[in-house]
Design a protein around this motif. Structure first.
Motif, PDB file in Angstrom:
ATOM      1  N   ILE A  63      -0.941   9.201  -0.692  1.00  0.00           N
ATOM      2  CA  ILE A  63      -0.050  10.299  -1.079  1.00  0.00           C
ATOM      3  C   ILE A  63       1.388   9.807  -1.150  1.00  0.00           C
ATOM      4  CG2 ILE A  63       0.909  12.515  -0.322  1.00  0.00           C
ATOM      5  CD1 ILE A  63      -1.935  13.146   0.790  1.00  0.00           C
ATOM      6  N   ARG A  64       1.774   8.993  -0.193  1.00  0.00           N
ATOM      7  CA  ARG A  64       3.126   8.433  -0.203  1.00  0.00           C
ATOM      8  C   ARG A  64       3.346   7.547  -1.426  1.00  0.00           C
ATOM      9  NH1 ARG A  64       8.220   9.418   1.768  1.00  0.00           N
ATOM     10  NH2 ARG A  64       9.335   7.459   2.208  1.00  0.00           N
ATOM     11  N   LEU A  65       2.373   6.702  -1.756  1.00  0.00           N
ATOM     12  CA  LEU A  65       2.509   5.840  -2.927  1.00  0.00           C
ATOM     13  C   LEU A  65       2.568   6.657  -4.209  1.00  0.00           C
ATOM     14  CD1 LEU A  65       0.110   2.922  -1.938  1.00  0.00           C
ATOM     15  CD2 LEU A  65       2.593   2.776  -2.231  1.00  0.00           C
ATOM     16  N   ALA A  66       1.753   7.698  -4.296  1.00  0.00           N
ATOM     17  CA  ALA A  66       1.777   8.554  -5.483  1.00  0.00           C
ATOM     18  C   ALA A  66       3.143   9.219  -5.640  1.00  0.00           C
ATOM     19  CB  ALA A  66       0.675   9.607  -5.388  1.00  0.00           C
ATOM     20  N   GLU A  67       3.744   9.624  -4.529  1.00  0.00           N
ATOM     21  CA  GLU A  67       5.078  10.221  -4.572  1.00  0.00           C
ATOM     22  C   GLU A  67       6.110   9.235  -5.112  1.00  0.00           C
ATOM     23  OE1 GLU A  67       4.574  13.268  -0.736  1.00  0.00           O
ATOM     24  OE2 GLU A  67       5.627  11.355  -0.503  1.00  0.00           O
ATOM     25  N   GLN A  68       5.840   7.952  -4.933  1.00  0.00           N
ATOM     26  CA  GLN A  68       6.766   6.922  -5.388  1.00  0.00           C
ATOM     27  C   GLN A  68       6.445   6.428  -6.796  1.00  0.00           C
ATOM     28  OE1 GLN A  68       6.283   4.223  -2.039  1.00  0.00           O
ATOM     29  NE2 GLN A  68       8.203   4.934  -1.145  1.00  0.00           N
TER      30      GLN A  68
END
Length: 205
Positions: A63-68
């Motif tokens: 989820i964090r990577l997708a946000e980035q």
């Protein structure tokens, strides 16, 4: 023939998703940095790269990577963990699959990932004897030149189960799958590996 039960399933019964999520939420609430894995991955490949989170659990890293801005796909065997991930980020692609039988084509996924990440002690928690198969299947999902990064404990102090795979054994699995060691670190903050009980290994296809 029934697949062998993973050490994770033996440990949790496959019902630990919400407990796991709550534990990490509490850690985040205490001010602990929860994004070391995602930050490490972001240093390896640029935003927009395709990332496979192998053993994605509740989706914290993905989820964090997708946000980035990363193009992410998450795969996990544990339905209780995936239920949390799907609730947290229903717009992202989550798939239930055994990594030892992972076949992107069967799931409708293109196997040209720039990066495969296996965080959270994935390899020590696999079903006994499937480690080489899992490495082979994850390597096959990479584009030529793609990277696989795996972080896992090597001793009882860093694992919830007895140690089951050494670094030389993991490297042998990687070599057999056509992967070459690029670098190794002591943690997700990229400290140099010092022979300790936890390692983060980066291999290239």
């Amino acid at each position: 023939m029934l697949a062998a039960m993973s050490r994770w399933e033996e440990l949790t019964g496959g019902t630990s998703g919400q407990d796991y999520a709550s534990r990490f939420a509490a850690l985040a609430g205490s001010g602990k940095d929860m994004h070391g894995e995602a930050r490490f991955c972001a240093a390896l490949v640029p935003a927009g790269a395709r990332v496979l989170d192998a053993g994605c659990g509740t989706g914290r890293v993905m989820i964090r990577l997708a946000e980035q801005g990363y193009d992410c796909v998450g795969v996990d065997l544990d339905a209780s963990m995936l239920a949390v991930a799907q609730r947290e980020a229903p717009e992202l692609p989550w798939f239930q699959a055994d990594l030892a039988r992972f076949d992107p084509a069967q799931l409708g996924i293109t196997a040209d990932f720039d990066l495969v990440v296996a965080a959270g002690n994935i390899f020590p928690l696999l079903a006994a004897g499937t480690e080489a198969t899992v490495v082979e299947r994850l390597a096959a999902a990479l584009r030529p030149g793609g990277l696989i990064v795996a972080g896992f404990g090597l001793d009882e102090a860093h694992l919830p189960v007895p140690p089951s795979i050494t670094l030389p054994e993991y490297d042998d699995c990687c070599a057999a799958a056509g992967l070459t060691l690029v670098d190794r670190f002591a943690a997700w903050d990229a400290d140099p590996y010092d022979g300790g009980g936890y390692a983060v290994s980066v291999h290239r296809r």
